[in-house]
Design an enzyme around this catalytic site. Structure first.
Site, short mmCIF file in Angstrom:
data_model
loop_
_atom_site.label_atom_id
_atom_site.label_comp_id
_atom_site.label_asym_id
_atom_site.label_seq_id
_atom_site.Cartn_x
_atom_site.Cartn_y
_atom_site.Cartn_z
CG ASP A 45 -2.01 1.18 -2.97
OD1 ASP A 45 -0.90 0.69 -3.28
OD2 ASP A 45 -2.14 2.05 -2.09
NE ARG A 50 2.32 9.20 -0.21
CZ ARG A 50 2.56 10.34 -0.82
NH1 ARG A 50 3.69 10.48 -1.51
NH2 ARG A 50 1.73 11.35 -0.75
CG MET A 65 -2.10 0.84 1.22
SD MET A 65 -3.30 0.39 2.51
CE MET A 65 -2.31 0.39 3.99
CG HIS A 66 2.51 2.94 -3.30
ND1 HIS A 66 1.95 1.83 -3.89
CD2 HIS A 66 2.72 3.84 -4.30
CE1 HIS A 66 1.83 2.05 -5.18
NE2 HIS A 66 2.27 3.25 -5.47
NE ARG A 67 -2.07 3.19 -7.11
CZ ARG A 67 -1.43 3.70 -8.16
NH1 ARG A 67 -1.28 5.01 -8.27
NH2 ARG A 67 -0.94 2.90 -9.10
#
Length: 386
Positions: free
Chosen positions: A300, A257, A222-224
């Protein structure tokens, strides 16, 4: 009688651009295929430095057999505007120095659009690999990059047939479009036997006993910004993952992030449970090893949607849309968005039935890069227009 001197063969030069780690997986087989065309095709590589973690970059370059860049622009992080502008400013002198026959860009990151803009304003043809993908969500920065790059590209290579339909709808001439398949799958197929086993990954992380119950495991990435930049959304997603972990252990390689946002919002303690293991960012071969033996992947990432389809592993996408519809229509992907009920429903179905069987899409056969190289050579030989 003297034999006439043969006319010298024309040498073409391609300047290939990478900026972020997803680009590396796409560029590796393309550069290899272009290199096989022989001395008539000179290939050089520019790394913009958009992803600037030196250790991670080296790990990917080494694992994928990518030659060290001829030029590193060392742009680093910044807002979308700052990063795009910095790439453009630093790429221009590199382009002036190389004066290639064409510039080849891949994917949809800021470097893709920035370098395409500089090239086209200087009258240098642009080749876009992975053209025509559309999420139809212009709140995604990548969607803007995709649309604009395609508009100014001279030769556009699509991964699935819907890409051509999207491009034609946007006024792109059909003569500029080539359906070649997915170069990400070239890289996957060539490296599958080299994938690092999950047992080795956990051992290296001092988590040897994590999978001792033999249930299998889930992988989460998950990074968005839409998922990790808002504290309420991030908390909800993590709470949903914890519910999943109570039934199936979860391995979570954490994007920098995402880790920063978890720390910023004070959510780290909630992940301190025995059924979830946090790992640092993985190299390509490690990530491939995690995915190929997983019971389910929650993500994602666009690229992981494709890779799980190629591997036949069920995928739950934590987004409301996808620019890769073939992974849903033909592959193993289910779009669940950010709603806990939808995510858990998709997970329940996978646990009950094994998930969507899917099939490997057309031209995801490991030969996309060969088709790309042949098409580029023919296009250059014919004067960049046919």
């Amino acid at each position: 009688m003297n034999n006439p001197t043969p006319a010298p063969r024309t040498q073409h030069s391609i300047l290939c651009v990478v900026g972020a780690r997803p680009n590396f997986m796409k560029m590796a087989p393309i550069m290899a295929a272009l290199g096989e065309l022989g001395p008539d095709m000179a290939v050089s590589l520019v790394h913009t430095g958009q992803h600037y973690d030196v250790a991670m970059n080296h790990q990917y370059f080494e694992a994928l057999g990518i030659p060290q860049p001829d030029i590193n622009l060392e742009v680093g992080s910044g807002s979308h505007a700052v990063q795009t502008a910095d790439v453009m400013r630093r790429f221009e002198p590199a382009l002036d120095d190389k004066r290639p026959s064409a510039v080849l860009v891949v994917g949809d990151v800021n470097s893709t659009l920035a370098c395409a803009l500089v090239a086209t304003k200087k009258g240098i043809p642009v080749i876009h690999v992975e053209a025509g993908l559309r999420s139809f969500d212009r709140a995604m920065p990548e969607e803007i990059n995709r649309i604009l790059t395609d508009q100014i590209s001279d030769l556009l290579f699509t991964t699935e047939r819907s890409g051509r339909e999207n491009l034609l709808r946007e006024g792109i001439d059909d003569s500029r479009i080539r359906f070649v398949g997915n170069v990400m799958i070239d890289t996957l197929r060539r490296n599958l036997d080299r994938a690092v086993p999950v047992t080795q990954i956990l051992k290296d992380a001092c988590k040897d006993g994590f999978l001792s119950n033999n249930k299998g495991y889930a992988v989460l990435t998950m990074h968005r910004p839409s998922n990790v930049d808002d504290p309420a959304t991030l908390r909800t997603l993590l709470e949903t993952v914890l519910k999943i972990s109570s039934r199936l252990p979860v391995i979570f390689p954490m994007h920098p992030r995402t880790r920063a946002m978890i720390e910023k919002f004070g959510l780290g303690e909630m992940l301190d449970v025995p059924e979830l293991v946090q790992l640092p960012p993985m190299g390509y071969l490690e990530m491939l090893g995690l995915m190929k033996d997983a019971r389910v992947v929650l993500t994602d990432s666009g690229g992981i949607q494709e890779e799980t389809t190629a591997l036949g592993v069920p995928c739950i996408t934590l987004r409301n849309n996808t620019e890769r519809p073939i992974t849903v229509d033909e592959g193993t992907n289910t779009i669940a968005g950010q709603d806990p009920a939808s995510i858990l429903s998709a997970f329940d179905e996978i646990m009950l039935s094994g998930g969507k069987a899917g099939r490997v899409p057309e031209f995801w056969d490991g030969q996309a890069s060969t088709r790309i190289a042949a098409a580029i050579h023919g296009w250059l030989e014919s004067g960049l227009r046919s």
